[in-house]
Design a protein around this motif. Sequence first.
Motif, PDB file in Angstrom:
ATOM      1  N   ILE A 140       0.851  -1.194   0.000  1.00 27.97           N
ATOM      2  CA  ILE A 140       0.000   0.000   0.000  1.00 27.97           C
ATOM      3  C   ILE A 140       0.882   1.238   0.000  1.00 27.97           C
ATOM      4  N   GLU A 141       0.674   2.097  -0.972  1.00 29.36           N
ATOM      5  CA  GLU A 141       1.447   3.332  -1.079  1.00 29.36           C
ATOM      6  C   GLU A 141       0.510   4.531  -1.064  1.00 29.36           C
ATOM      7  N   GLY A 142       0.926   5.567  -0.341  1.00 31.75           N
ATOM      8  CA  GLY A 142       0.166   6.814  -0.340  1.00 31.75           C
ATOM      9  C   GLY A 142      -0.766   6.925   0.843  1.00 31.75           C
ATOM     10  N   GLU A 143      -0.822   8.110   1.441  1.00 34.24           N
ATOM     11  CA  GLU A 143      -1.645   8.331   2.619  1.00 34.24           C
ATOM     12  C   GLU A 143      -3.133   8.244   2.303  1.00 34.24           C
ATOM     13  N   THR A 144      -3.553   8.825   1.166  1.00 39.61           N
ATOM     14  CA  THR A 144      -4.982   8.812   0.829  1.00 39.61           C
ATOM     15  C   THR A 144      -5.473   7.386   0.607  1.00 39.61           C
ATOM     16  N   LYS A 145      -4.675   6.579  -0.082  1.00 41.82           N
ATOM     17  CA  LYS A 145      -5.063   5.186  -0.307  1.00 41.82           C
ATOM     18  C   LYS A 145      -5.106   4.422   1.006  1.00 41.82           C
ATOM     19  N   SER A 146      -4.164   4.687   1.897  1.00 47.70           N
ATOM     20  CA  SER A 146      -4.149   4.022   3.203  1.00 47.70           C
ATOM     21  C   SER A 146      -5.419   4.354   3.980  1.00 47.70           C
ATOM     22  N   ARG A 147      -5.826   5.598   3.955  1.00 48.23           N
ATOM     23  CA  ARG A 147      -7.022   6.011   4.689  1.00 48.23           C
ATOM     24  C   ARG A 147      -8.271   5.377   4.095  1.00 48.23           C
ATOM     25  N   PHE A 148      -8.333   5.272   2.759  1.00 53.37           N
ATOM     26  CA  PHE A 148      -9.504   4.664   2.137  1.00 53.37           C
ATOM     27  C   PHE A 148      -9.596   3.182   2.500  1.00 53.37           C
ATOM     28  N   LYS A 184     -17.546   7.913   1.738  1.00 52.76           N
ATOM     29  CA  LYS A 184     -18.133   8.935   2.598  1.00 52.76           C
ATOM     30  C   LYS A 184     -17.113   9.440   3.619  1.00 52.76           C
ATOM     31  N   VAL A 185     -16.237   8.553   4.074  1.00 54.16           N
ATOM     32  CA  VAL A 185     -15.232   8.941   5.071  1.00 54.16           C
ATOM     33  C   VAL A 185     -14.073   9.678   4.409  1.00 54.16           C
ATOM     34  N   VAL A 186     -13.623   9.195   3.253  1.00 54.84           N
ATOM     35  CA  VAL A 186     -12.481   9.784   2.538  1.00 54.84           C
ATOM     36  C   VAL A 186     -13.003  10.400   1.241  1.00 54.84           C
ATOM     37  N   GLU A 187     -13.237  11.681   1.246  1.00 56.70           N
ATOM     38  CA  GLU A 187     -13.797  12.350   0.082  1.00 56.70           C
ATOM     39  C   GLU A 187     -12.727  12.580  -0.983  1.00 56.70           C
ATOM     40  N   GLY A 188     -13.175  12.587  -2.246  1.00 54.57           N
ATOM     41  CA  GLY A 188     -12.286  12.903  -3.353  1.00 54.57           C
ATOM     42  C   GLY A 188     -11.369  11.780  -3.789  1.00 54.57           C
ATOM     43  N   PHE A 189     -11.556  10.575  -3.257  1.00 50.51           N
ATOM     44  CA  PHE A 189     -10.682   9.456  -3.608  1.00 50.51           C
ATOM     45  C   PHE A 189     -11.014   8.967  -5.012  1.00 50.51           C
TER      46      PHE A 189
END
Length: 583
Positions: A140-148, A184-189
């Motif tokens: 897993i790479e990237g903070e946004t992907k981790s959060r999703f 809904k939790v991570v917008e813009g993904f």
Amino acid sequence: MNEIAAMGSFPEASFEIGSQKVYRMRKTGDVGTSDRWLQSLRRLAPRIEELQRYFPTAAERDAAERREREGDEEALIYTPTPPDRPVLIIESEINIIDNPAFTHCTARDQIHDLANYLGDDLDKELLRGLCIIFIRSHVIEGETKSRFILSHEWMHTMQHGSYNIAEMEQLWWIEGSADWGAHKVVEGFTERDHKIEQFFDRQPDCSLTQHDYDAQTFFFWGEQTFGTDWGISLGMGGPEYLDEPERAAQILPPEQWLDWATSQADHKITMPDERDLPFNAKVELLDLEHSCEASIEGPPLSVQLRELRFPEDAASLVTIEPGEAQLAYRLLDADDAGLPSSWTRVTDTVEIEPTSEPLLLAAIMPSGNDLNIQIKLENSDRANCACHIGRWEEVATADSEAQDTFAGALEAIDNARAFVPPEQLAELEKARQMISSSDTKDRFRFRGAAEQIFEMGGEGEVTYDNDGPIVTFKGGGEFIIEDPHRIYGDKTEVDYHTYIHSGRWDIIGGKLKIDLQKFTFEGTVEGPISDGPQSISGSNRNTSYVGGGGDWIISCEGAGLKLIPADPYERGPGKDAVLKVPE
């Protein structure tokens, strides 16, 4: 489990998300270092807690609806409680699965099997009803992907707590709603856009219950239409009405399934953060230009979108037989034309007037049966409805053995004399003599002789606007051949920007009869004695040479058409006329 046991301690994290306690186990060498997964979870906690609050209202809603269906106002199906499963987060290095993360929960009242792998001094009550989120952080790479990913897996822990299901294998609603919740939790993904594209690619051939992660699109629409708690409430009833189409169909009344279909057609579905979908449903062509009958087929609970085209000048009524399906129609380009774009719903057999513009159809079968809608253009003599009606481009049928005598070519040469300078008349006469004594290859049945004449004479060139002549069979019997071209001689150029042969067609005794009646041309001619290009035009009933007249047998082949000479003695290689839909 052995991987987890090697980590040793089972510490509790210093925070909770709603009523869910958070635990974290790490490798010995990682203890005391920055923990990006707990940091991410802390940042996500407020948004997750917002989603948690919908679970009790969803349970209340589902209980009320089921009491209403069962006629028991006192029955309480579920106790409305927020998600309360404890969650253990583990980073795993296993490579036996493709998913970057997965969740495993024990039953609510059981001690998790992990207790068998840890020491005896562990308070096993900590493991009662435990959910473990396994994260393969090395892929897993990237903070946004981790959060999703973390949000998606956390959604599973809440589902297990509220849906009361030990093994959640109903992927379409479990995984679809988990991806919806993560959005809904991570917008813009955007890294899950391919799943939305996959949904629309698979939908024509798959029931809703055959989707998995890509079913999130259904939950996007459901939230927009009914509210957030509706999507969560689906799981409250368990798999008994979600795993098969005939059961899943009970989620909505039939007319609301049609709303789901028309929302796709209108591109009204958005992401949870109100962005437009990155992809939309595809519309297939349903063409009555070449056939009197058509059908719309598909699996149950699959949305089918069609562009319905009518034959030109069609006047017959169109019968639509939906059977048990739900169907609606509107003008395809109503918005662009500034016309009303409201849908007309069809729930029983109807007759409608053909339109000059295509219609957009949206259909769905709200049951466990396959979709099968019949559409018919009523016309007993087929004068406005036959497979050959439409606009076609002829494909070359050149063959080493294909020969044909240009019976009208001499007349064409005589007509060309008026445009040829005096010093070139000798060359034209040479071509005339060659035509009189030679046969030439039949490259096209609906194209004139100009190119072949120059090939035999050895001089000059002909270029065409289209690869093949454009042949149009109009409803009612009108027939047109369009073949604009340019002729280049030694010092002369003729540009026919309009070059049309027209006439009538009819079907008599099962044979297509074509009667060529008129030749019309417009263009310019330029030679050594002319002062620039000079306009030329004409229309006469003595047509220049072109083939295609006579009697034919029609052979319709999907998106193409073949005309076979009706006289068996005229058949052979290169004698058929092969037509296709112009690109």
